[in-house]
Design a protein around this motif. Structure first.
Motif, PDB file in Angstrom:
ATOM      1  N   GLU A  97     -82.249 -28.451 -29.733  1.00 28.31           N
ATOM      2  CA  GLU A  97     -82.274 -29.490 -28.712  1.00 28.31           C
ATOM      3  C   GLU A  97     -81.367 -30.661 -29.110  1.00 28.31           C
ATOM      4  OE1 GLU A  97     -83.511 -29.334 -25.673  1.00 28.31           O
ATOM      5  OE2 GLU A  97     -83.964 -27.260 -26.259  1.00 28.31           O
ATOM      6  N   THR A  98     -81.408 -31.005 -30.403  1.00 33.89           N
ATOM      7  CA  THR A  98     -80.511 -32.073 -30.886  1.00 33.89           C
ATOM      8  C   THR A  98     -79.053 -31.658 -30.678  1.00 33.89           C
ATOM      9  OG1 THR A  98     -82.123 -32.781 -32.549  1.00 33.89           O
ATOM     10  CG2 THR A  98     -79.800 -33.404 -32.907  1.00 33.89           C
ATOM     11  N   GLY A 101     -77.843 -32.004 -27.112  1.00 37.63           N
ATOM     12  CA  GLY A 101     -77.428 -33.361 -26.754  1.00 37.63           C
ATOM     13  C   GLY A 101     -76.023 -33.668 -27.246  1.00 37.63           C
ATOM     14  N   ASP A 104     -73.562 -31.953 -24.947  1.00 33.92           N
ATOM     15  CA  ASP A 104     -73.413 -32.699 -23.690  1.00 33.92           C
ATOM     16  C   ASP A 104     -72.525 -33.925 -23.881  1.00 33.92           C
ATOM     17  OD1 ASP A 104     -74.950 -30.922 -22.292  1.00 33.92           O
ATOM     18  OD2 ASP A 104     -76.823 -32.061 -22.536  1.00 33.92           O
ATOM     19  N   SER A 105     -72.721 -34.628 -25.009  1.00 36.47           N
ATOM     20  CA  SER A 105     -71.882 -35.815 -25.278  1.00 36.47           C
ATOM     21  C   SER A 105     -70.424 -35.421 -25.431  1.00 36.47           C
ATOM     22  CB  SER A 105     -72.364 -36.515 -26.560  1.00 36.47           C
ATOM     23  OG  SER A 105     -73.675 -37.005 -26.389  1.00 36.47           O
TER      24      SER A 105
END
Length: 409
Positions: A97-98, A101, A104-105
Motif C-alpha cells: 500500500e505504501t 502511494g 501514484d505520486s
C-alpha cells in the motif's frame, strides 16, 4: 501439531497461516515433520518478500514506467492475498500500500512533466510560426529562404503536440512558407520578363548596327555606334546564350564599319601610329584591372577604357591584333567573372533546386503522416516499409538542400 507466531500444522498435516481475519489454510504436508512444513511455507513467504523488495527498489531508483509498476504491484497484491505461505502477510500488504502511494505520486509527477513539456513545445512552435509568417513578406530572398529552411529543421527537432494543435500550427507554418515561395517565384518571373524585354531591345539595336555597317559617313556613323553602345548597356541583360549571340552580331556590325573606315584611313599612317601609342597606353591601363577583385568596378573601368579606345580610332593594321588581343584578354577575364557570377545566381537553376526541395519535403511530410497512422494502427509491416521509404526520401531531400545551398554562397 506444530505452530509458530504466524502459522501452525495440525495433526492431519494441514498447514494454516494466521491473519487479522483468522486462520487460512495454505496447504498440507505429509512428507516430514511439522517443523519442516512450516519452514517450507516460510520460505515461500520470504520469496514474496524478496519480490516486493525488488519492486520497491525499481520504483525508487529507476525510471520504471508507472503503468508497468502498477501491473507488477497488482500481481504482488494477488500473491499476498492468495499466498500459500506462512509469515506476516499484513506487513507485506502494508508495504504494498505504501508503494502504491509512491507509484501514484510518480505518475502525477510524470503527468505534470509531460504537460510542462507540451506547453514548452507549443510555445516553441508558436514562435516558429510567428517568425515564418513575418518572413513570408520578406524580399531578402536568399537570407529569408535560408532562415525558413533553418526553421524547418528546428521544427523537425521538436516533439509533436496533440494532433489537432500540431496540425493547426503546421498549417500556418507551411502556409507562410508557401506565401514566401510564391512571392519569390513572382519576383524571378518579373526578372525573366525584364530579360525578354532586353532581348527585344537588343535585337532592334543589332538591326540598327547592321544597317549602319556599310555607311561611309565616318564621323556621324561612329557617333551613332557610340549611341548604340550606350543604349545597349542601358538595355540590361538577356538570357546568357541569347546575350552572347546578339553581342557577337552587334560587335560584328561595328567591326565591319570600322574595318572599312580603317581601309579608307590607311594612308593616315602618322595618325595611326599616334593612335597605336595611345592604345598601347590604354591596353596597359586595362591590364592593371587584372586580377579582378571587384567585378562592378572592373566593368566600369573597362567600359570607360573601351569608350576611350573607340574614340581614339584605328591603328596600323599589323599592330591591331596584338593591341586588340591585349584588351580582349581583359574583356574575356571580365566576361568569365561575370559568367561565374551569373551561374551562381541563375534564377532558373535556383528555382529548379527549390522545386526539388519542395517536392521531396512534400513527399517526406506525406510519408510521415502515413507512418504515424501505421504506427497508431499497430501495422508492423507497413510501418517498416514506410520507415524505409521515409529514410530514402529524407536522403534525397538532404541532397536537394545541398544542391540548393550551392546557389546561396
Amino acid at each position: 501439531m506444530s505452530s509458530d507466531p504466524w502459522g501452525r500444522v495440525d495433526e492431519q498435516g494441514t498447514v494454516y497461516v494466521r491473519t487479522a481475519d483468522g486462520e487460512r489454510v495454505v496447504g498440507s504436508w505429509q512428507a516430514g515433520s511439522p517443523e519442516e512444513a512450516l519452514a517450507y511455507f516460510e520460505r515461500k513467504y520470504q520469496g514474496i518478500e524478496v519480490e516486493i523488495g525488488l519492486l520497491e527498489k525499481r520504483v525508487r531508483t529507476t525510471d520504471l514506467a508507472a503503468k508497468d509498476a502498477q501491473t507488477a504491484l497488482e500481481h504482488l497484491r494477488e500473491q499476498v492475498t492468495e499466498a500459500h505461505a506462512v509469515g506476516d502477510l499484513a506487513a507485506l500488504a502494508k508495504r504494498l500500500e505504501t508503494l502504491a502511494g509512491e507509484i501514484d505520486s510518480r505518475r502525477e509527477e510524470r503527468k505534470a512533466a509531460r504537460a510542462k513539456a507540451q506547453d514548452e513545445t507549443r510555445s516553441a512552435k508558436e514562435a516558429l510560426v510567428a517568425e515564418a509568417e513575418q518572413l513570408a513578406e520578406s524580399t531578402q530572398w536568399r537570407e529569408a529562404g535560408d532562415r525558413l529552411r533553418a526553421l524547418v529543421d528546428t521544427w523537425k527537432g521538436l516533439p509533436r503536440l496533440d494532433r489537432k494543435s500540431d496540425d493547426e500550427l503546421w498549417h500556418r507554418f507551411s502556409h507562410a512558407r508557401s506565401v514566401f515561395s510564391k512571392h519569390r517565384k513572382s519576383h524571378f518571373a518579373a526578372l525573366d520578363a525584364e530579360r525578354e524585354q532586353a532581348r527585344l531591345t537588343k535585337e532592334q539595336l543589332v538591326a540598327e548596327a547592321e544597317a549602319l555597317s556599310s555607311s561611309t559617313e565616318w564621323g556621324d556613323t561612329a557617333a551613332s555606334y557610340r549611341d548604340l553602345m550606350a543604349r545597349w548597356k542601358a538595355a540590361g541583360r538577356a538570357q546568357r546564350d541569347i546575350e552572347d549571340e546578339l553581342w557577337a552580331r552587334f560587335r560584328g556590325a561595328q567591326d565591319v564599319f570600322f574595318q572599312a573606315r580603317s581601309a579608307v584611313f590607311s594612308e593616315r599612317d602618322a595618325e595611326q601610329v599616334a593612335n597605336q601609342k595611345l592604345k598601347e597606353q590604354l591596353a596597359a591601363e586595362a591590364e592593371t584591372i587584372l586580377p579582378i577583385t571587384d567585378l562592378k568596378a572592373a566593368k566600369a573601368a573597362l567600359r570607360e577604357i573601351n569608350e576611350r579606345w573607340e574614340a581614339i580610332g584605328h591603328v596600323p593594321r599589323d599592330a591591331r591584333p596584338k593591341l586588340d588581343g591585349r584588351l580582349n584578354a581583359v574583356e574575356r577575364a571580365i566576361r568569365e567573372a561575370e559568367d561565374s557570377e551569373w551561374k551562381r545566381s541563375n534564377p532558373e537553376a535556383k528555382a529548379r533546386a527549390a522545386g526539388m526541395v519542395g517536392l521531396f519535403q512534400a513527399k517526406a511530410e506525406k510519408l510521415r503522416a502515413d507512418l504515424d497512422k501505421a504506427r497508431a494502427a499497430g501495422n508492423a509491416s507497413r510501418t517498416a516499409k514506410l520507415e524505409s521509404e521515409l529514410a530514402g526520401v529524407e536522403e534525397l531531400l538532404e541532397q536537394a538542400h545541398r544542391s540548393q545551398e550551392e546557389f546561396s554562397g
